[in-house]
Design a protein around this motif. Structure first.
Motif, PDB file in Angstrom:
ATOM      1  N   LEU A  41      -3.815   9.535  10.555  1.00  0.00           N
ATOM      2  CA  LEU A  41      -3.029  10.770  10.418  1.00  0.00           C
ATOM      3  C   LEU A  41      -2.053  10.672   9.250  1.00  0.00           C
ATOM      4  CD1 LEU A  41      -2.184  11.893  14.067  1.00  0.00           C
ATOM      5  CD2 LEU A  41      -3.591  13.090  12.384  1.00  0.00           C
ATOM      6  N   GLU A  42      -1.374   9.526   9.130  1.00  0.00           N
ATOM      7  CA  GLU A  42      -0.434   9.349   8.034  1.00  0.00           C
ATOM      8  C   GLU A  42      -1.169   9.257   6.697  1.00  0.00           C
ATOM      9  OE1 GLU A  42       2.934   6.545   8.943  1.00  0.00           O
ATOM     10  OE2 GLU A  42       1.705   6.234  10.741  1.00  0.00           O
ATOM     11  N   ALA A  43      -2.344   8.620   6.707  1.00  0.00           N
ATOM     12  CA  ALA A  43      -3.151   8.568   5.482  1.00  0.00           C
ATOM     13  C   ALA A  43      -3.565   9.972   5.063  1.00  0.00           C
ATOM     14  CB  ALA A  43      -4.380   7.685   5.703  1.00  0.00           C
ATOM     15  N   LEU A  44      -3.962  10.788   6.045  1.00  0.00           N
ATOM     16  CA  LEU A  44      -4.398  12.148   5.745  1.00  0.00           C
ATOM     17  C   LEU A  44      -3.242  12.990   5.208  1.00  0.00           C
ATOM     18  CD1 LEU A  44      -6.788  14.058   5.757  1.00  0.00           C
ATOM     19  CD2 LEU A  44      -6.248  14.637   8.132  1.00  0.00           C
ATOM     20  N   ALA A  45      -2.035  12.736   5.683  1.00  0.00           N
ATOM     21  CA  ALA A  45      -0.869  13.459   5.163  1.00  0.00           C
ATOM     22  C   ALA A  45      -0.680  13.160   3.677  1.00  0.00           C
ATOM     23  CB  ALA A  45       0.377  13.069   5.950  1.00  0.00           C
ATOM     24  N   ALA A  46      -0.892  11.902   3.277  1.00  0.00           N
ATOM     25  CA  ALA A  46      -0.784  11.554   1.862  1.00  0.00           C
ATOM     26  C   ALA A  46      -1.929  12.159   1.056  1.00  0.00           C
ATOM     27  CB  ALA A  46      -0.754  10.035   1.691  1.00  0.00           C
ATOM     28  N   VAL A  47      -3.123  12.227   1.656  1.00  0.00           N
ATOM     29  CA  VAL A  47      -4.253  12.897   1.009  1.00  0.00           C
ATOM     30  C   VAL A  47      -3.896  14.348   0.705  1.00  0.00           C
ATOM     31  CG1 VAL A  47      -6.589  13.807   1.391  1.00  0.00           C
ATOM     32  CG2 VAL A  47      -6.071  11.431   1.957  1.00  0.00           C
ATOM     33  N   GLU A  52      -2.351   7.572  -4.002  1.00  0.00           N
ATOM     34  CA  GLU A  52      -3.617   6.905  -3.698  1.00  0.00           C
ATOM     35  C   GLU A  52      -3.364   5.571  -3.004  1.00  0.00           C
ATOM     36  OE1 GLU A  52      -6.192   6.568  -7.034  1.00  0.00           O
ATOM     37  OE2 GLU A  52      -6.042   8.693  -7.579  1.00  0.00           O
ATOM     38  N   ALA A  53      -2.362   4.829  -3.477  1.00  0.00           N
ATOM     39  CA  ALA A  53      -2.026   3.556  -2.837  1.00  0.00           C
ATOM     40  C   ALA A  53      -1.553   3.770  -1.403  1.00  0.00           C
ATOM     41  CB  ALA A  53      -0.955   2.829  -3.652  1.00  0.00           C
ATOM     42  N   LEU A  54      -0.758   4.814  -1.178  1.00  0.00           N
ATOM     43  CA  LEU A  54      -0.309   5.125   0.181  1.00  0.00           C
ATOM     44  C   LEU A  54      -1.484   5.431   1.099  1.00  0.00           C
ATOM     45  CD1 LEU A  54       2.871   7.382  -0.204  1.00  0.00           C
ATOM     46  CD2 LEU A  54       2.738   5.130   0.876  1.00  0.00           C
ATOM     47  N   VAL A  55      -2.433   6.236   0.603  1.00  0.00           N
ATOM     48  CA  VAL A  55      -3.606   6.583   1.415  1.00  0.00           C
ATOM     49  C   VAL A  55      -4.378   5.325   1.784  1.00  0.00           C
ATOM     50  CG1 VAL A  55      -5.826   7.776   1.404  1.00  0.00           C
ATOM     51  CG2 VAL A  55      -3.808   8.904   0.453  1.00  0.00           C
ATOM     52  N   ARG A  56      -4.659   4.487   0.777  1.00  0.00           N
ATOM     53  CA  ARG A  56      -5.435   3.274   1.025  1.00  0.00           C
ATOM     54  C   ARG A  56      -4.730   2.348   2.006  1.00  0.00           C
ATOM     55  NH1 ARG A  56      -4.342  -1.142  -0.850  1.00  0.00           N
ATOM     56  NH2 ARG A  56      -3.121  -0.371  -2.610  1.00  0.00           N
ATOM     57  N   LEU A  57      -3.417   2.180   1.826  1.00  0.00           N
ATOM     58  CA  LEU A  57      -2.650   1.269   2.676  1.00  0.00           C
ATOM     59  C   LEU A  57      -2.628   1.764   4.124  1.00  0.00           C
ATOM     60  CD1 LEU A  57      -0.977  -1.331   2.146  1.00  0.00           C
ATOM     61  CD2 LEU A  57       1.051   0.109   2.073  1.00  0.00           C
ATOM     62  N   ARG A  58      -2.364   3.051   4.314  1.00  0.00           N
ATOM     63  CA  ARG A  58      -2.268   3.600   5.667  1.00  0.00           C
ATOM     64  C   ARG A  58      -3.628   3.642   6.353  1.00  0.00           C
ATOM     65  NH1 ARG A  58       1.839   8.645   4.190  1.00  0.00           N
ATOM     66  NH2 ARG A  58       3.753   7.379   4.028  1.00  0.00           N
ATOM     67  N   TYR A  96     -13.332  14.028   1.440  1.00  0.00           N
ATOM     68  CA  TYR A  96     -13.607  12.907   0.544  1.00  0.00           C
ATOM     69  C   TYR A  96     -12.411  12.708  -0.372  1.00  0.00           C
ATOM     70  CZ  TYR A  96     -18.475  13.542   1.987  1.00  0.00           C
ATOM     71  OH  TYR A  96     -19.633  13.668   2.725  1.00  0.00           O
ATOM     72  N   PHE A  97     -11.966  11.458  -0.490  1.00  0.00           N
ATOM     73  CA  PHE A  97     -10.769  11.192  -1.294  1.00  0.00           C
ATOM     74  C   PHE A  97     -10.944   9.895  -2.072  1.00  0.00           C
ATOM     75  CE2 PHE A  97      -6.443   9.591  -2.032  1.00  0.00           C
ATOM     76  CZ  PHE A  97      -5.882  10.701  -2.660  1.00  0.00           C
ATOM     77  N   GLU A  98     -10.623   9.959  -3.376  1.00  0.00           N
ATOM     78  CA  GLU A  98     -10.662   8.781  -4.232  1.00  0.00           C
ATOM     79  C   GLU A  98      -9.302   8.090  -4.195  1.00  0.00           C
ATOM     80  OE1 GLU A  98     -11.851   9.925  -8.131  1.00  0.00           O
ATOM     81  OE2 GLU A  98     -13.792  10.731  -7.489  1.00  0.00           O
ATOM     82  N   ALA A  99      -9.248   6.917  -3.563  1.00  0.00           N
ATOM     83  CA  ALA A  99      -8.009   6.145  -3.462  1.00  0.00           C
ATOM     84  C   ALA A  99      -8.172   4.875  -4.279  1.00  0.00           C
ATOM     85  CB  ALA A  99      -7.689   5.813  -2.006  1.00  0.00           C
TER      86      ALA A  99
END
Length: 326
Positions: free
Chosen positions: A144-150, A131-137, A222-225
Protein backbone atom coordinates in the motif's frame (compact mmCIF):
# COMPACT_ATOMS: atom_id res chain seq x y z
CA UNK A 1 35.23 26.75 -15.65
CA UNK A 2 37.96 24.12 -15.31
CA UNK A 3 36.38 22.74 -12.17
CA UNK A 4 33.09 22.24 -14.03
CA UNK A 5 34.85 20.50 -16.91
CA UNK A 6 36.59 18.02 -14.63
CA UNK A 7 33.40 17.33 -12.66
CA UNK A 8 31.48 16.73 -15.87
CA UNK A 9 34.14 14.21 -16.86
CA UNK A 10 33.88 12.62 -13.41
CA UNK A 11 30.10 12.25 -13.68
CA UNK A 12 30.35 10.60 -17.09
CA UNK A 13 33.13 8.26 -15.95
CA UNK A 14 31.09 7.23 -12.92
CA UNK A 15 28.20 6.37 -15.25
CA UNK A 16 30.69 4.22 -17.20
CA UNK A 17 31.91 2.64 -13.92
CA UNK A 18 35.46 3.94 -14.44
CA UNK A 19 35.77 4.86 -10.79
CA UNK A 20 39.50 5.56 -10.51
CA UNK A 21 39.64 7.83 -13.56
CA UNK A 22 36.57 9.64 -12.19
CA UNK A 23 38.40 10.09 -8.88
CA UNK A 24 41.38 11.63 -10.68
CA UNK A 25 39.14 14.18 -12.37
CA UNK A 26 37.49 15.05 -9.03
CA UNK A 27 40.88 15.79 -7.51
CA UNK A 28 41.85 17.87 -10.54
CA UNK A 29 38.63 19.82 -10.06
CA UNK A 30 39.57 20.42 -6.41
CA UNK A 31 42.73 22.26 -7.51
CA UNK A 32 40.49 24.97 -8.98
CA UNK A 33 38.78 25.86 -5.70
CA UNK A 34 39.48 29.14 -3.97
CA UNK A 35 38.11 29.42 -0.47
CA UNK A 36 35.13 27.38 0.70
CA UNK A 37 34.69 23.94 -0.83
CA UNK A 38 31.63 23.90 -3.13
CA UNK A 39 28.77 21.45 -2.68
CA UNK A 40 29.68 19.76 -5.97
CA UNK A 41 32.92 18.42 -4.50
CA UNK A 42 31.15 16.90 -1.50
CA UNK A 43 28.73 15.27 -3.93
CA UNK A 44 31.37 13.84 -6.27
CA UNK A 45 33.85 12.80 -3.59
CA UNK A 46 31.03 11.05 -1.76
CA UNK A 47 29.92 9.42 -5.01
CA UNK A 48 33.45 8.03 -5.52
CA UNK A 49 33.44 6.48 -2.03
CA UNK A 50 29.94 5.11 -2.64
CA UNK A 51 31.02 3.52 -5.93
CA UNK A 52 33.95 1.89 -4.13
CA UNK A 53 31.64 0.55 -1.42
CA UNK A 54 33.19 2.82 1.23
CA UNK A 55 29.87 3.70 2.82
CA UNK A 56 31.05 5.44 6.00
CA UNK A 57 33.26 8.02 4.25
CA UNK A 58 30.54 8.54 1.62
CA UNK A 59 27.94 9.33 4.29
CA UNK A 60 30.31 11.74 6.04
CA UNK A 61 30.77 13.70 2.81
CA UNK A 62 27.07 13.75 1.97
CA UNK A 63 26.25 14.96 5.50
CA UNK A 64 28.94 17.64 5.32
CA UNK A 65 27.58 18.83 2.00
CA UNK A 66 24.07 19.09 3.43
CA UNK A 67 25.29 21.06 6.45
CA UNK A 68 26.26 23.82 4.02
CA UNK A 69 22.55 24.40 3.26
CA UNK A 70 22.91 23.77 -0.48
CA UNK A 71 20.44 24.91 -3.11
CA UNK A 72 17.54 22.56 -3.75
CA UNK A 73 19.03 20.94 -6.86
CA UNK A 74 22.08 19.77 -4.89
CA UNK A 75 20.10 19.04 -1.72
CA UNK A 76 17.79 16.43 -3.26
CA UNK A 77 20.75 14.74 -5.00
CA UNK A 78 22.72 14.52 -1.75
CA UNK A 79 19.74 13.12 0.14
CA UNK A 80 19.14 10.53 -2.55
CA UNK A 81 22.75 9.32 -2.53
CA UNK A 82 22.68 9.37 1.26
CA UNK A 83 19.63 7.09 1.08
CA UNK A 84 21.49 4.70 -1.21
CA UNK A 85 24.45 4.50 1.18
CA UNK A 86 22.18 3.94 4.19
CA UNK A 87 20.24 1.25 2.32
CA UNK A 88 23.46 -0.57 1.48
CA UNK A 89 24.43 -0.33 5.16
CA UNK A 90 21.15 -2.07 6.03
CA UNK A 91 19.57 0.95 7.77
CA UNK A 92 16.37 0.75 5.74
CA UNK A 93 14.30 3.18 7.81
CA UNK A 94 16.94 5.90 7.61
CA UNK A 95 17.31 5.20 3.89
CA UNK A 96 13.56 5.57 3.38
CA UNK A 97 13.60 8.86 5.30
CA UNK A 98 16.40 10.15 3.06
CA UNK A 99 14.58 9.15 -0.13
CA UNK A 100 11.39 10.78 1.17
CA UNK A 101 13.25 14.01 1.94
CA UNK A 102 14.71 14.03 -1.58
CA UNK A 103 11.27 13.43 -3.11
CA UNK A 104 9.71 16.27 -1.11
CA UNK A 105 12.45 18.69 -2.18
CA UNK A 106 11.80 17.78 -5.83
CA UNK A 107 8.07 18.30 -5.40
CA UNK A 108 8.70 21.72 -3.82
CA UNK A 109 10.93 22.59 -6.79
CA UNK A 110 8.10 21.75 -9.19
CA UNK A 111 5.65 23.96 -7.35
CA UNK A 112 8.10 26.88 -7.49
CA UNK A 113 9.04 26.38 -11.15
CA UNK A 114 8.49 29.57 -13.13
CA UNK A 115 7.50 29.71 -16.77
CA UNK A 116 10.93 31.07 -17.69
CA UNK A 117 12.41 27.89 -16.20
CA UNK A 118 10.31 25.42 -18.16
CA UNK A 119 13.23 23.40 -19.42
CA UNK A 120 13.37 19.61 -19.57
CA UNK A 121 16.68 19.46 -17.70
CA UNK A 122 14.90 20.65 -14.56
CA UNK A 123 12.90 17.42 -14.66
CA UNK A 124 15.45 14.84 -15.81
CA UNK A 125 16.21 12.16 -13.22
CA UNK A 126 14.14 13.88 -10.54
CA UNK A 127 11.78 10.92 -10.26
CA UNK A 128 14.58 8.74 -8.89
CA UNK A 129 13.84 9.30 -5.15
CA UNK A 130 10.24 8.15 -5.68
CA UNK A 131 11.42 5.11 -7.62
CA UNK A 132 13.73 4.22 -4.73
CA UNK A 133 10.84 4.61 -2.27
CA UNK A 134 8.64 2.31 -4.35
CA UNK A 135 11.34 -0.35 -4.63
CA UNK A 136 12.22 -0.17 -0.93
CA UNK A 137 8.62 -0.36 0.30
CA UNK A 138 7.64 -3.10 -2.13
CA UNK A 139 10.68 -5.15 -1.10
CA UNK A 140 9.73 -4.70 2.56
CA UNK A 141 6.26 -6.17 1.95
CA UNK A 142 4.43 -2.82 2.22
CA UNK A 143 2.45 -2.73 -1.03
CA UNK A 144 0.00 0.00 0.00
CA UNK A 145 2.79 2.42 0.88
CA UNK A 146 4.68 1.45 -2.29
CA UNK A 147 1.55 2.11 -4.33
CA UNK A 148 1.17 5.54 -2.73
CA UNK A 149 4.66 6.42 -3.98
CA UNK A 150 3.77 5.03 -7.42
CA UNK A 151 0.77 7.34 -7.55
CA UNK A 152 2.92 10.33 -6.59
CA UNK A 153 5.33 9.53 -9.42
CA UNK A 154 2.61 8.92 -12.02
CA UNK A 155 0.64 12.05 -11.18
CA UNK A 156 3.80 14.14 -11.52
CA UNK A 157 4.64 12.49 -14.84
CA UNK A 158 1.54 14.10 -16.34
CA UNK A 159 2.68 17.56 -15.28
CA UNK A 160 6.26 16.88 -16.38
CA UNK A 161 5.10 15.85 -19.85
CA UNK A 162 3.22 19.14 -20.20
CA UNK A 163 6.21 21.14 -19.00
CA UNK A 164 8.53 19.37 -21.46
CA UNK A 165 6.18 20.12 -24.35
CA UNK A 166 5.89 23.82 -23.47
CA UNK A 167 9.48 24.43 -22.39
CA UNK A 168 10.78 25.63 -25.76
CA UNK A 169 8.39 28.59 -25.70
CA UNK A 170 10.25 30.17 -22.79
CA UNK A 171 13.64 30.30 -24.56
CA UNK A 172 15.20 33.59 -25.61
CA UNK A 173 15.26 32.45 -29.24
CA UNK A 174 11.52 31.73 -29.17
CA UNK A 175 10.79 35.14 -27.69
CA UNK A 176 12.95 36.84 -30.33
CA UNK A 177 11.36 34.91 -33.20
CA UNK A 178 7.73 35.24 -32.17
CA UNK A 179 7.70 38.38 -30.06
CA UNK A 180 4.29 39.33 -28.65
CA UNK A 181 2.71 35.98 -29.57
CA UNK A 182 5.06 34.06 -27.26
CA UNK A 183 4.91 36.70 -24.54
CA UNK A 184 1.11 36.54 -24.52
CA UNK A 185 1.12 32.77 -24.25
CA UNK A 186 3.65 32.82 -21.43
CA UNK A 187 1.51 35.29 -19.50
CA UNK A 188 -1.42 32.90 -19.90
CA UNK A 189 0.74 30.01 -18.67
CA UNK A 190 1.67 31.99 -15.55
CA UNK A 191 -2.01 31.76 -14.61
CA UNK A 192 -2.57 28.26 -15.95
CA UNK A 193 0.30 26.34 -14.35
CA UNK A 194 -0.85 26.64 -10.71
CA UNK A 195 -4.28 25.35 -11.76
CA UNK A 196 -2.69 22.50 -13.70
CA UNK A 197 -0.91 21.24 -10.61
CA UNK A 198 -4.32 20.83 -8.95
CA UNK A 199 -5.98 19.12 -11.93
CA UNK A 200 -7.43 15.60 -11.56
CA UNK A 201 -4.57 14.14 -13.61
CA UNK A 202 -1.96 15.64 -11.26
CA UNK A 203 -3.87 15.36 -7.98
CA UNK A 204 -3.19 12.94 -5.14
CA UNK A 205 -5.63 11.09 -2.91
CA UNK A 206 -5.10 8.47 -0.18
CA UNK A 207 -4.57 5.07 -1.80
CA UNK A 208 -6.87 3.42 0.74
CA UNK A 209 -9.76 5.63 -0.42
CA UNK A 210 -9.13 4.82 -4.06
CA UNK A 211 -8.95 1.08 -3.36
CA UNK A 212 -12.39 1.20 -1.75
CA UNK A 213 -13.84 2.94 -4.79
CA UNK A 214 -12.14 0.47 -7.15
CA UNK A 215 -13.00 -2.63 -5.13
CA UNK A 216 -15.02 -4.15 -8.00
CA UNK A 217 -12.26 -3.50 -10.55
CA UNK A 218 -9.33 -5.69 -11.59
CA UNK A 219 -6.35 -3.39 -12.13
CA UNK A 220 -2.77 -4.00 -13.32
CA UNK A 221 -0.27 -1.23 -12.58
CA UNK A 222 3.17 -1.39 -14.21
CA UNK A 223 5.90 0.78 -12.72
CA UNK A 224 9.58 1.26 -13.55
CA UNK A 225 11.47 1.51 -10.24
CA UNK A 226 15.13 2.07 -11.10
CA UNK A 227 16.36 -1.24 -12.58
CA UNK A 228 13.22 -3.14 -11.55
CA UNK A 229 9.90 -3.53 -13.36
CA UNK A 230 7.13 -3.92 -10.79
CA UNK A 231 3.58 -5.11 -11.29
CA UNK A 232 0.88 -4.16 -8.78
CA UNK A 233 -2.24 -6.33 -8.97
CA UNK A 234 -5.42 -4.81 -7.49
CA UNK A 235 -8.34 -7.15 -6.89
CA UNK A 236 -11.16 -6.94 -4.38
CA UNK A 237 -9.64 -3.87 -2.75
CA UNK A 238 -6.37 -5.71 -1.99
CA UNK A 239 -2.91 -5.12 -3.47
CA UNK A 240 -0.27 -7.66 -4.44
CA UNK A 241 3.19 -6.73 -5.72
CA UNK A 242 5.54 -8.75 -7.87
CA UNK A 243 8.78 -8.23 -9.76
CA UNK A 244 8.61 -9.03 -13.47
CA UNK A 245 11.54 -10.75 -15.14
CA UNK A 246 12.44 -8.11 -17.74
CA UNK A 247 14.20 -4.98 -16.54
CA UNK A 248 12.66 -1.66 -17.61
CA UNK A 249 15.39 -1.35 -20.24
CA UNK A 250 14.66 -4.83 -21.63
CA UNK A 251 10.92 -4.19 -21.58
CA UNK A 252 11.48 -0.92 -23.44
CA UNK A 253 13.41 -2.72 -26.17
CA UNK A 254 10.62 -5.30 -26.52
CA UNK A 255 8.03 -2.52 -26.76
CA UNK A 256 10.04 -0.89 -29.55
CA UNK A 257 10.23 -4.23 -31.40
CA UNK A 258 6.48 -4.65 -31.10
CA UNK A 259 5.67 -1.10 -32.22
CA UNK A 260 7.96 -1.55 -35.23
CA UNK A 261 6.18 -4.78 -36.23
CA UNK A 262 2.70 -4.82 -34.64
CA UNK A 263 1.53 -7.65 -36.91
CA UNK A 264 4.32 -9.98 -35.81
CA UNK A 265 2.50 -12.60 -33.76
CA UNK A 266 5.68 -14.04 -32.25
CA UNK A 267 6.73 -10.71 -30.75
CA UNK A 268 3.18 -10.06 -29.49
CA UNK A 269 3.11 -13.49 -27.82
CA UNK A 270 6.55 -13.08 -26.22
CA UNK A 271 5.67 -9.66 -24.83
CA UNK A 272 2.33 -10.98 -23.58
CA UNK A 273 4.11 -13.74 -21.66
CA UNK A 274 6.60 -11.28 -20.15
CA UNK A 275 4.01 -8.77 -18.94
CA UNK A 276 1.01 -10.97 -18.17
CA UNK A 277 1.85 -14.01 -16.05
CA UNK A 278 -0.77 -16.77 -16.06
CA UNK A 279 -2.12 -15.91 -12.61
CA UNK A 280 -2.95 -12.29 -13.52
CA UNK A 281 -4.91 -13.13 -16.68
CA UNK A 282 -8.60 -12.66 -15.79
CA UNK A 283 -11.29 -15.12 -16.83
CA UNK A 284 -12.49 -14.69 -20.39
CA UNK A 285 -14.82 -11.71 -20.63
CA UNK A 286 -13.75 -10.22 -17.29
CA UNK A 287 -12.71 -6.55 -17.44
CA UNK A 288 -9.12 -5.59 -16.72
CA UNK A 289 -7.87 -2.01 -16.22
CA UNK A 290 -4.29 -1.08 -17.09
CA UNK A 291 -2.18 1.72 -15.60
CA UNK A 292 1.23 1.73 -17.27
CA UNK A 293 4.42 3.69 -16.72
CA UNK A 294 7.45 4.53 -18.83
CA UNK A 295 7.87 2.67 -22.11
CA UNK A 296 4.86 0.48 -21.32
CA UNK A 297 2.60 3.53 -21.40
CA UNK A 298 3.09 3.53 -25.19
CA UNK A 299 2.09 -0.13 -25.54
CA UNK A 300 -1.37 -1.08 -26.89
CA UNK A 301 -1.87 -3.91 -24.41
CA UNK A 302 -5.04 -5.09 -26.13
CA UNK A 303 -2.93 -6.15 -29.13
CA UNK A 304 -0.69 -8.47 -27.11
CA UNK A 305 -1.26 -12.20 -27.50
CA UNK A 306 -1.71 -15.07 -25.06
CA UNK A 307 -2.42 -18.63 -26.16
CA UNK A 308 -2.50 -17.62 -29.80
CA UNK A 309 -5.22 -14.96 -29.34
CA UNK A 310 -5.04 -11.20 -28.88
CA UNK A 311 -6.11 -10.00 -25.46
CA UNK A 312 -8.89 -7.87 -26.92
CA UNK A 313 -10.52 -11.00 -28.31
CA UNK A 314 -11.14 -12.33 -24.81
CA UNK A 315 -11.04 -9.39 -22.41
CA UNK A 316 -12.58 -5.98 -21.81
CA UNK A 317 -9.50 -3.75 -21.47
CA UNK A 318 -9.10 -0.05 -20.76
CA UNK A 319 -6.22 2.13 -19.58
CA UNK A 320 -5.58 5.29 -17.54
CA UNK A 321 -2.46 7.38 -16.79
CA UNK A 322 -2.77 6.92 -13.01
CA UNK A 323 -4.87 5.18 -10.39
CA UNK A 324 -6.61 8.43 -9.45
CA UNK A 325 -7.62 9.17 -13.05
CA UNK A 326 -9.01 5.64 -13.29
Amino acid sequence: FWRSIHLNFAGTLLDLNDIEEAARHVERAARHVDGQQPTSLFYFRGSIHLARGELGPALELFDEGLRGDPVADWAWSLHELRGEALERQGDLQAAEDAYETAAKIVEDMRRQLGVDELQHWHLAAKREPLEALVRLRAGAGRPLEALAAVERAMSRSFLDAFIRSMGGMASDSARAAWGDRVTGRLETLEVFLPALTESPAAALRPVSDMLKELEAEHVLIYFEAEETLLLFVLEGGAVETRVLSPSPEEAGREVERFLAAPDDRTIAEQLGLLLLPDDVIPPRGAPRRIVADGALARLPVAALRRGGRTLVEDHDLSSAPSLYVL
